[in-house]
Design a protein around this motif. Structure first.
Motif, short mmCIF file in Angstrom:
data_model
loop_
_atom_site.label_atom_id
_atom_site.label_comp_id
_atom_site.label_asym_id
_atom_site.label_seq_id
_atom_site.Cartn_x
_atom_site.Cartn_y
_atom_site.Cartn_z
N PRO A 131 35.11 54.65 28.19
CA PRO A 131 35.67 53.14 29.25
C PRO A 131 35.54 54.06 30.35
O PRO A 131 36.00 54.50 30.55
CB PRO A 131 36.02 52.84 27.60
N ASN A 132 36.23 52.51 30.56
CA ASN A 132 36.04 52.60 31.82
C ASN A 132 37.36 52.38 32.06
O ASN A 132 38.63 51.39 31.12
CB ASN A 132 36.11 51.85 33.81
N PRO A 133 38.50 52.58 33.09
CA PRO A 133 41.02 52.54 32.67
C PRO A 133 40.58 51.27 33.32
O PRO A 133 39.61 50.65 34.31
CB PRO A 133 41.16 53.39 33.64
N GLN A 134 41.29 50.43 32.87
CA GLN A 134 41.99 48.59 32.88
C GLN A 134 43.54 48.80 32.64
O GLN A 134 43.47 47.41 32.62
CB GLN A 134 40.53 48.28 33.08
N ASP A 135 43.93 49.58 31.98
CA ASP A 135 44.89 49.37 31.54
C ASP A 135 45.57 50.89 31.61
O ASP A 135 45.27 52.07 32.08
CB ASP A 135 45.43 48.55 30.18
N PRO B 140 42.65 58.77 39.48
CA PRO B 140 41.69 58.17 38.94
C PRO B 140 42.35 56.75 39.98
O PRO B 140 43.26 56.34 40.48
CB PRO B 140 42.86 57.91 37.43
N VAL B 141 41.10 56.04 39.46
CA VAL B 141 40.88 54.63 40.31
C VAL B 141 40.34 53.81 39.60
O VAL B 141 39.91 53.72 38.75
CB VAL B 141 40.13 54.32 41.44
N GLY B 142 41.68 53.16 38.89
CA GLY B 142 41.45 52.14 37.81
C GLY B 142 40.12 50.90 38.53
O GLY B 142 40.29 50.09 39.75
N SER B 143 40.96 50.30 37.34
CA SER B 143 39.10 48.76 37.02
C SER B 143 40.38 47.82 38.03
O SER B 143 41.04 47.70 37.66
CB SER B 143 38.73 48.48 35.96
N PHE B 144 39.14 46.84 38.61
CA PHE B 144 40.54 45.69 39.12
C PHE B 144 39.96 44.00 38.53
O PHE B 144 41.48 43.82 38.54
CB PHE B 144 39.38 45.33 40.51
N THR B 145 39.00 44.54 38.31
CA THR B 145 38.73 43.68 36.87
C THR B 145 39.07 43.94 35.64
O THR B 145 37.87 45.07 35.33
CB THR B 145 37.70 42.06 37.40
N LEU B 146 39.36 42.89 34.06
CA LEU B 146 38.99 43.61 32.94
C LEU B 146 37.21 43.72 32.55
O LEU B 146 36.76 42.61 32.95
CB LEU B 146 39.32 42.21 31.99
N LEU C 173 41.95 39.82 36.16
CA LEU C 173 42.66 40.61 36.76
C LEU C 173 42.49 42.01 35.49
O LEU C 173 43.42 41.26 34.60
CB LEU C 173 43.87 40.70 38.02
N ALA C 174 42.59 43.31 36.06
CA ALA C 174 42.88 44.44 35.07
C ALA C 174 44.48 44.23 35.16
O ALA C 174 45.15 44.07 35.86
CB ALA C 174 42.52 45.05 35.36
N GLU C 175 44.90 45.34 34.34
CA GLU C 175 46.38 45.41 34.17
C GLU C 175 46.43 46.50 35.83
O GLU C 175 47.18 47.64 35.48
CB GLU C 175 47.17 46.58 33.30
N LEU C 176 46.74 45.83 37.07
CA LEU C 176 47.01 46.21 38.02
C LEU C 176 48.21 47.33 38.58
O LEU C 176 48.49 48.50 38.15
CB LEU C 176 46.86 45.26 38.84
N TYR C 177 49.99 46.99 37.95
CA TYR C 177 50.62 46.84 38.15
C TYR C 177 51.60 48.12 38.00
O TYR C 177 51.52 49.12 38.01
CB TYR C 177 52.14 46.38 38.26
N ASP C 178 50.71 48.62 35.64
CA ASP C 178 50.51 49.09 35.13
C ASP C 178 49.71 50.34 35.80
O ASP C 178 50.25 51.22 34.92
CB ASP C 178 50.36 48.54 33.76
N MET C 179 48.77 50.28 35.65
CA MET C 179 47.83 51.10 36.18
C MET C 179 48.68 52.01 36.98
O MET C 179 48.31 53.48 37.35
CB MET C 179 46.84 50.71 36.56
N GLN C 180 48.65 51.07 38.30
CA GLN C 180 49.38 52.00 38.91
C GLN C 180 51.01 52.89 39.07
O GLN C 180 50.90 54.08 39.42
CB GLN C 180 50.25 51.44 40.66
#
Length: 417
Positions: free
Chosen positions: A97-101, A121-127, A134-141
């Motif tokens: 899977p791609n990271p989104q959270d 790692p670069v997270g997905s921008f959208t689910l 939007l994916a969970e941007l703040y939590d991923m950062q």
């Protein structure tokens, strides 16, 4: 301990730039820099015309793992990056899977920890990279993501990009937007030009890129969010970014190494290794792109490394998957196109672009170094490829400069010589 003997330092803006010095590395730090250092207990590293710079960073790398380990594992990816001189790579969300959270980012951070090559790692921008929510941007950062990107998928919904940039700007995050308008691109797989028309391949006009960049820049103006436009491949696209940068500093861009040297003329053999996204442009466009290398418009040059197995490439051209590997060949190509300081600058500015501390060649600093010889000429062959997948568009191409090895994270990896 490691003693680098008689190395020429390439570090623009430093008093040491262009100087020949010895560097003593102890416990992962640069303990001493001097004209002549003696240390009997240190591993001696010395070679003719050996140069050293801060470690290089590649801002667009795909690896197979997790999900497509047959293409390239993380372990093999580290070896390929080191072979190319990169001490740091940004890992695209191009897996399964791609990271989104937060959990997805934490997993990647944990499995890539303590490597000689730092993997960011670069997270997905959208689910699910569907462009709807939007994916969970703040939590991923918070978990360690350095940027957000729906890899090779344009953000069709302009309002979603607007909202995402506004939200990400509240924690100073960088959002990437792939520069391609899918309505204009349609089912095109190559650039629209004379060569591809004669070949009868489905094409897309450069307008598809230019329109998307123009839209995204307008949204960046409105939001003042930090936008990175990856793998720009058209002169008009770079001109738009150049004009934007005259009045604002919140937009950056990259160009992939293959778009700076390969043209659609390569497609005449129908070799699927030259099927790339964005597509290779015509020869005139390539030469004009090269003129931007010293302009400050292009922030970073990336390999856009995309490993694919023979099952994805040894097919009819229209059925093959787009992508080429490039970690091992990026320096050897770029080093022919501009001067050495500019080359190193384009391979290291990514730290600044993506909020990472830029390494320094100073006593007391962590040793994050790339060692190389910039003058040796050779032809790139399969034997130079460390990556599991061999889908390189640069096989048989001339190279200038070889990588000796890297030092990073208290580890050293040396290339066979």
């Amino acid at each position: 301990m490691i003693l680098l003997k008689n190395v020429i330092i390439v570090n623009a803006g430093s008093d040491l730039n262009g100087k020949k010095r010895d560097l003593l590395i102890k416990n992962g730090k640069i303990e001493k820099i001097g004209a002549s250092i003696k240390e009997e207990n240190a591993k001696l590293v010395e070679a003719a015309n050996l140069h050293v710079s801060i470690g290089w960073i590649d801002t667009s790398v795909s690896l197979g793992e997790p999900g497509f380990e047959e293409r390239q594992t993380l372990e093999n990816g580290v070896k390929a990056a080191a072979a190319g001189g990169f001490t740091t790579i940004m890992l695209n969300p191009n897996n399964q899977p791609n990271p989104q959270d937060q959990s997805g980012i934490k997993y990647l951070k944990n499995v890539t920890a303590h490597q000689a090559v730092s993997i960011l790692p670069v997270g997905s921008f959208t689910l699910n990279q569907k462009g709807k929510h939007l994916a969970e941007l703040y939590d991923m950062q918070e978990a360690g993501a350095v940027s957000f990107y729906d890899y090779k998928h344009e953000v069709t919904n302009a309002n979603l990009l607007k909202v995402g940039l506004q939200y990400a700007s509240s924690f100073n995050a960088v959002v990437q937007s792939f520069p391609q308008n899918k309505d204009i691109a349609g089912k095109g797989m190559v650039n629209e030009d004379t060569v591809t028309t004669n070949l009868g391949l489905k094409s897309m006009p450069s307008l598809a890129e230019e329109l998307q960049i123009a839209r995204d820049l307008r949204i960046a103006t409105y939001t003042n969010g930090r936008l990175h436009i990856p793998t720009v491949s058209t002169v008009e696209g770079l001109k738009l970014i150049r004009e934007y940068k005259k009045t604002a500093q919140n937009v950056t861009c990259s160009v992939s190494i293959h778009h700076l040297t390969l043209s659609s003329n390569e497609l005449e053999t129908f070799d699927a290794n030259f099927k790339i996204q964005p597509p290779l442009r015509d020869e005139k466009e390539v030469k004009q792109l090269q003129k931007f290398l010293n302009s400050g418009v292009i922030d970073v040059v990336t390999s856009d490394h995309t490993p694919l197995t023979i099952e994805h490439k040894d097919l009819e051209f229209d059925r093959a998957t787009a992508g080429t590997i490039g970690l091992e060949s990026a320096f050897g190509i770029l080093n022919q196109l501009t001067d050495l300081e500019t080359t190193i600058g384009l391979l290291t500015k990514g730290y600044h672009v993506f909020n990472q501390a830029t390494p320094q060649i100073k006593e007391g600093q962590i040793a994050n170094l790339t060692l190389f010889e910039p003058e040796t000429s050779y032809t790139f062959e399969k034997s130079h490829i460390v990556s599991t997948s061999k889908n390189s568009a640069f096989l048989g191409k001339a190279m200038k400069g070889t990588v000796f090895g890297i030092i990073n994270n208290k580890k050293a990896l040396w290339n066979e010589r």
